[in-house]
Design an enzyme around this catalytic site. Structure first.
Site, short mmCIF file in Angstrom:
data_model
loop_
_atom_site.label_atom_id
_atom_site.label_comp_id
_atom_site.label_asym_id
_atom_site.label_seq_id
_atom_site.Cartn_x
_atom_site.Cartn_y
_atom_site.Cartn_z
N ASP A 152 20.00 48.40 62.72
CA ASP A 152 19.90 46.99 62.75
C ASP A 152 21.24 46.12 62.38
O ASP A 152 21.02 45.05 62.89
CB ASP A 152 18.95 46.65 61.43
CG ASP A 152 19.34 47.44 60.04
OD1 ASP A 152 20.37 47.87 59.99
OD2 ASP A 152 18.67 47.16 59.05
N GLN A 190 18.58 51.30 59.21
CA GLN A 190 19.59 52.52 59.24
C GLN A 190 19.43 53.65 58.49
O GLN A 190 18.74 53.20 57.36
CB GLN A 190 21.14 52.25 59.12
CG GLN A 190 21.48 51.27 60.34
CD GLN A 190 23.08 50.96 60.22
OE1 GLN A 190 23.38 49.86 59.81
NE2 GLN A 190 23.76 52.13 60.37
N HIS A 191 19.64 54.75 58.64
CA HIS A 191 19.92 56.02 57.63
C HIS A 191 18.68 56.70 57.27
O HIS A 191 18.92 57.88 56.78
CB HIS A 191 20.63 55.36 56.37
CG HIS A 191 22.05 55.04 56.43
ND1 HIS A 191 22.86 55.66 56.99
CD2 HIS A 191 22.48 53.86 55.99
CE1 HIS A 191 24.08 54.83 56.88
NE2 HIS A 191 23.76 53.74 56.42
#
Length: 522
Positions: free
Chosen positions: A246, A83-84
């Site tokens: 994820d 992520q991110h």
């Protein structure tokens, strides 16, 4: 004549490696599994960056490990990615710079500025989360501040999983789960939050077109391109799912129901639960993410998990298995050392510049005591995450699952059950992120909703780990909280002092093995 199998491919593109599982479409039975490491990584705290092409190289290496017959049976593929992260692509399709990863904390000043300008309450109300250095919105602000020459060259803004879906299908798309961690997506109303993006880019009009289109959980991105099919050895008719983050993939792969919770032990640590209702926590401890099935995934993330025990293992001259054996031999009594494991700074609590430290060290402390403190320090931070979920009204009374690479450790399993004080479940399928991605791939192939596929596959089965007798997990957690609060009560990112049980003041440097710093990274 035996009918050909139909297979769904689930991809877990994490920080350190890619793993792919091939699952039978109707039953979810595992047909094949492969993995490959990620290269081309810059890990020099606070910087954490990767060349996106390493994800593609690892993906291709995974599919090269499968039999030709298995590859020919794949009818759909989905990606669950870390992520991110921030991937910036130019008009020519090339990445403009290495991708900034979730654990890159260079954007801490930009995150604080964004919060100060818009207030935590307004952020939580608008997008469900208060941005931290890990959030994509802060990383974009950092790039525009520090590398302004890139601004006019940015054609597409992507998350890591978006980039892989784009390489696979040619579609610039994302899903609401991963989009909910950007800081510019409202997952309650399922819309891009132009007002939040405006805080970073100014007039948001032309920038909104640079963001990926958000797909529904069961909506395909499209067919695999000829180039991608050739690179992976797949047929041209393979459908590509929307993908997700994820943690959302793992939740789907576990078949979680509202009230079920997860503690995940990987490079980072996460504590989360699925929820029918959104959360809005202005403290920033709980991120109000969406899940990959149309609901919500309130989550607490810590930067420091298995890398902490890997580091302490190196200090003690053993591997992870050896450290687990030492930990299980530790005393764990009321005078045992405590590790506050902020080796890489910390995300929850928001202390990006913090360092870790041992407290309560004595001359009779053993290697086993230090090994046990390392495992307990990681777990205590995550159990505080579960407390934070409950504090914002999230139901956590169902099963608790322990997943991730750390869940393979006997020490992490036993100590998690001990600190929780109730039985925990360790899933039989330890690649839950790839499994969840396979569930999504099966959904787009069959036209079913991901939740329906999850209910048909045998998900969430596992081993029940009982709490060991004679361990007071509440006492262990209370001592951890006491030392953490005492050290950081001033609001500084650096511990002022760690006080031993006999009143001796131990400064952070006193607890460091020779030649190591409390913030050492592997």
């Amino acid at each position: 004549m035996t009918a050909a199998r139909l297979l769904a491919a689930g991809v877990d593109s994490s920080t350190q490696s890619t793993k792919v599982e091939l699952r039978e479409l109707d039953s979810g039975r595992l047909a094949a599994r492969a993995g490959a490491p990620h290269l081309h990584t810059c890990w020099d705290p606070p910087v954490s960056e990767q060349d996106p092409h390493t994800w593609w190289e690892a993906l291709a290496a995974c599919f090269a490990q499968f039999d030709k017959a298995d590859r020919a049976d794949v009818v759909a593929l989905s990606v669950a990615g870390q992520q991110h992260g921030l991937v910036l692509v130019g008009e020519d399709g090339a990445a403009l710079r290495p991708a900034k990863l979730w654990n890159d904390t260079t954007a801490a000043p930009q995150a604080r500025d964004l919060v100060d300008r818009h207030t935590p309450e307004r952020w939580a109300r608008r997008c469900g989360s208060v941005p931290r250095a890990s959030f994509t919105v802060a990383k974009l602000a950092w790039v525009l501040d520090q590398e302004p020459e890139l601004r006019p060259r940015i054609d597409k803004i992507m998350l890591p999983h978006d980039w892989l879906v784009w390489r696979l299908s040619g579609a610039h798309v994302t899903d609401r789960g991963d989009a909910s961690g950007t800081g510019w997506y409202d997952s309650v109303n399922n819309e891009l939050a132009a007002d939040l993006l405006e805080l970073v880019v100014g007039e948001p009009g032309e920038w909104l077109t640079r963001l990926p289109r958000v797909l529904a959980p069961d909506q395909a991105a499209g067919l695999i391109t000829g180039e991608a099919a050739a690179a992976l050895g797949l047929t041209k008719g393979v459908l590509v799912g929307p993908g997700t983050g994820d943690n959302m993939g793992a939740a789907l792969g576990l078949g979680l129901h509202p009230g079920d919770s997860v503690i995940s032990l990987g490079t980072s640590g996460t504590a989360y639960s699925v929820s029918r209702a959104p959360t809005r926590d202005p403290s920033g401890a709980v991120a109000g993410f969406a899940d990959a099935a149309g609901g919500f995934l309130p989550l607490v993330c810590t930067l420091n998990a298995t890398r902490v025990t890997d580091t302490v293992a190196r200090w003690l001259g053993v591997d992870a298995g050896g450290l687990a054996e030492l930990a299980l031999a530790g005393d764990g009594g009321p005078n045992a050392p405590v590790l506050v494991p902020y080796f890489d700074g910390e995300r929850t609590p928001d202390l990006p510049d913090a360092a870790g430290f041992f407290a309560g060290l004595r001359n009779d402390a053993t290697r086993a005591d230090l090994a046990l403190a390392a495992h307990d320090g990681v777990l205590c931070g995550l159990f505080e995450g579960l407390d934070a979920l409950r504090a914002v009204g999230v139901e956590t009374g169902g099963r608790l699952h322990l997943i991730g690479g750390g869940a393979r450790s006997a020490a992490y399993r036993q100590r998690a059950a001990a600190l929780y004080g109730e039985p925990i479940t360790v899933p039989d399928d330890d690649e839950t992120v790839a499994l969840g991605a396979a569930v999504q791939a099966a959904a787009v192939a069959t036209g079913c909703h991901p939740a329906d596929v999850a209910s048909q596959w045998p998900l969430g089965r596992g081993t029940l780990v009982e709490p060991p007798p004679g361990v007071d997990g509440r006492q262990v957690r209370a001592r951890y909280a006491e030392h953490r609060q005492r050290a950081f009560s001033s609001g500084s990112d650096e511990p002022a002092e760690a006080v031993g049980e006999c009143g001796h003041v131990q400064r952070p440097d006193d607890a460091r093995p020779h030649g190591q710093s409390a913030g050492t990274r592997v």
